[in-house]
Design an enzyme around this catalytic site. Structure first.
Site, PDB file in Angstrom:
ATOM      1  CB  ILE A 194      24.116  -1.722 -27.789  1.00 11.59           C
ATOM      2  CG1 ILE A 194      25.279  -1.410 -26.830  1.00 11.59           C
ATOM      3  CG2 ILE A 194      24.342  -1.052 -29.144  1.00 11.59           C
ATOM      4  CD1 ILE A 194      26.658  -1.749 -27.372  1.00 11.59           C
ATOM      5  CG  HIS A 195      18.769  -4.662 -28.700  1.00 10.92           C
ATOM      6  ND1 HIS A 195      18.233  -5.912 -28.952  1.00 10.92           N
ATOM      7  CD2 HIS A 195      18.370  -4.361 -27.441  1.00 10.92           C
ATOM      8  CE1 HIS A 195      17.548  -6.326 -27.913  1.00 10.92           C
ATOM      9  NE2 HIS A 195      17.618  -5.409 -26.973  1.00 10.92           N
ATOM     10  CG  ASN A 196      16.724  -1.902 -25.479  1.00  4.12           C
ATOM     11  OD1 ASN A 196      17.199  -2.436 -24.491  1.00  4.12           O
ATOM     12  ND2 ASN A 196      15.845  -2.513 -26.247  1.00  4.12           N
TER      13      ASN A 196
ATOM     14  N   GLY B  14      15.696   1.591 -31.307  1.00  4.01           N
ATOM     15  CA  GLY B  14      16.888   0.756 -31.414  1.00  4.01           C
ATOM     16  C   GLY B  14      16.900  -0.083 -32.669  1.00  4.01           C
TER      17      GLY B  14
ATOM     18  CD  GLU C 126      18.672  -6.665 -32.325  1.00  3.97           C
ATOM     19  OE1 GLU C 126      19.833  -6.839 -31.906  1.00  3.97           O
ATOM     20  OE2 GLU C 126      17.715  -6.441 -31.551  1.00  3.97           O
TER      21      GLU C 126
END
Ligand SMILES: C[S@@+](CC[C@H](N)C(=O)[O-])C[C@H]1O[C@@H](n2cnc3c(N)ncnc32)[C@H](O)[C@@H]1O
EC number: 2.1.1.4
Length: 380
Positions: free
Chosen positions: A284-286, A339, A341
């Site tokens: 997901i963070h990418n 992406g 965090e």
């Protein structure tokens, strides 16, 4: 000399800056020690060496060698015997577990990979003006970044090229991507996982589930750990074709009856296999919100009612000023891809948009790149 009751101290206001500076020195020294193969060489030489014996064996200058070995003792990476005359050096338990070449992912590639990534962070001056893009990440994934090997002991700093907009780009090799550079990326990802891999599997008890689908599961390392922790579980690892071919080549024989590898694409219009447990680890963070929209829609659709999604990402504190490791990851994401965090409440909002419920997070203590978020699809 000061009298006994006088406490001498430099200005505490300077401490944070001095510590940041020393961190750079420390990382350079340890990366150099890895590149020189010091830890493996000590292991080869019957595990205990004097500075002179070690230096003579490898043609190094004894007085320099002794100082480097002492620095590594200071960092807790080597042990030094008490003998005043000819002290002996040996690898610490940390080095024996994580820095020697072995069939397990080792943290050499983490350290050398961080040094490589820090070169992209060096380009923040252009990213802050132009914004980030996905070019660097896609090329890193591709193995078509300029051929440097995350695990190669001769990794060298090189200047990062920029495109016409001054965005950092990793150079595309003239030759096609090689198995070795793609394999290096795989090894690097596994090395990031290793200190936390078991904690990820037990963060939430998923014993009632039958089939795990690990999306972007790379080498299968996390899936292998899940089937070890939950013997009733079978696993499917979905990744890009080239990664899957490589993963199959290195798949340990004992996992073959329980872990299947399939080729797929997060963003095409084909459905994922239907399962009751899904994993998105460092995925997901990418990606930006548009790509996540495609991926999370497909993820939700393929999860059986009552099923569970596990997300392994490092959580930001709600005030977004920590933890430090998540902050560094977040800055790295902005330099290599679109992406970012997120805080737990941001994951709750993001996953909630697709219908997930009961979204909780658990932090993994220690120095590592992972926390775990769990989300459930309602049983209808
Ligand atoms: C950052 S790595 C994470 C690997 C692993 N999940 C982990 O936690 O170490 C991202 C993974 O996603 C895969 N990937 C990237 N784009 C993809 C796509 N469009 N479809 C399927 N897999 C993709 C990559 O090949 C890589 O294995």
């Amino acid at each position: 000399m000061a009298s006994d009751d006088t406490v001498l101290r430099s200005d505490p206001l300077a401490d944070p800056i001095m510590e940041i500076g020393f961190g750079v020195f420390k990382a350079s020294l340890v990366c150099q020690a890895i590149e020189l193969g010091i830890f493996d060489k000590i292991e080869v030489l019957n595990k205990k060496v004097t500075a002179v014996g070690f230096a003579n064996n490898y043609g190094y200058k004894p007085e320099v060698t002794e100082r480097i070995l002492d620095a590594l003792v200071c960092y807790g990476l080597l042990n030094k015997s008490n003998s005043q005359d000819e002290p002996e050096y040996s690898n610490s338990k940390t080095v024996q577990k994580y820095l020697l070449k072995s069939d397990q992912p080792c943290l050499n590639s983490t350290l050398l990979g961080i040094r490589l990534l820090s070169q992209f962070v060096d380009k923040l001056d252009t990213v802050i003006k132009q914004g980030s893009n996905n070019t660097v990440y896609e090329r890193l994934l591709d193995g078509s970044e300029d051929g440097r090997d995350f695990t190669n002991s001769k990794l060298e700093r090189q200047e990062i090229k920029t495109d016409q907009n001054q965005n950092p780009v990793a150079e595309r090799k003239k030759t096609n991507k090689t198995d070795s550079s793609a394999h290096s990326f795989m090894v690097q990802m596994d090395s990031l996982l290793r200190p936390a891999v078991h904690a990820i599997t037990v963060a939430f008890d998923v014993a009632g589930h039958k089939t795990l689908l690990d999306l972007g599961g790379n080498s299968g390392y996390l899936a292998f750990e899940f089937i070890k922790t939950y013997p009733q579980l079978k696993a499917i690892v979905l990744d890009r074709p080239h990664t899957i071919q490589l993963a199959k080549k290195y798949q340990p024989a004992h996992t073959k009856s329980k872990v299947e590898f399939i080729e797929g694409d997060f963003f095409d219009n084909k459905k994922f296999p239907e399962v009751d447990l899904m994993m998105l680890s460092h995925i997901i963070h990418n990606w930006d919100e548009d790509k996540l929209d495609i991926l999370l829609t497909k993820t939700y659709q393929s999860l059986k009612p009552g099923g569970t999604l596990l997300v392994a990402e490092k959580l930001l504190n709600e005030d977004k000023i920590g933890p430090e490791i998540t902050i560094l990851l977040d800055v790295t994401m902005t330099t290599v891809c679109n992406g970012r965090e997120r805080t737990l409440s941001e994951y709750q909002k993001l996953l909630g948009r697709y219908g997930f419920q009961n979204i909780e997070g658990k932090r993994i203590a220690g120095v590592n790149y992972f926390d775990v978020i769990i989300a459930r699809k309602p049983d209808i």
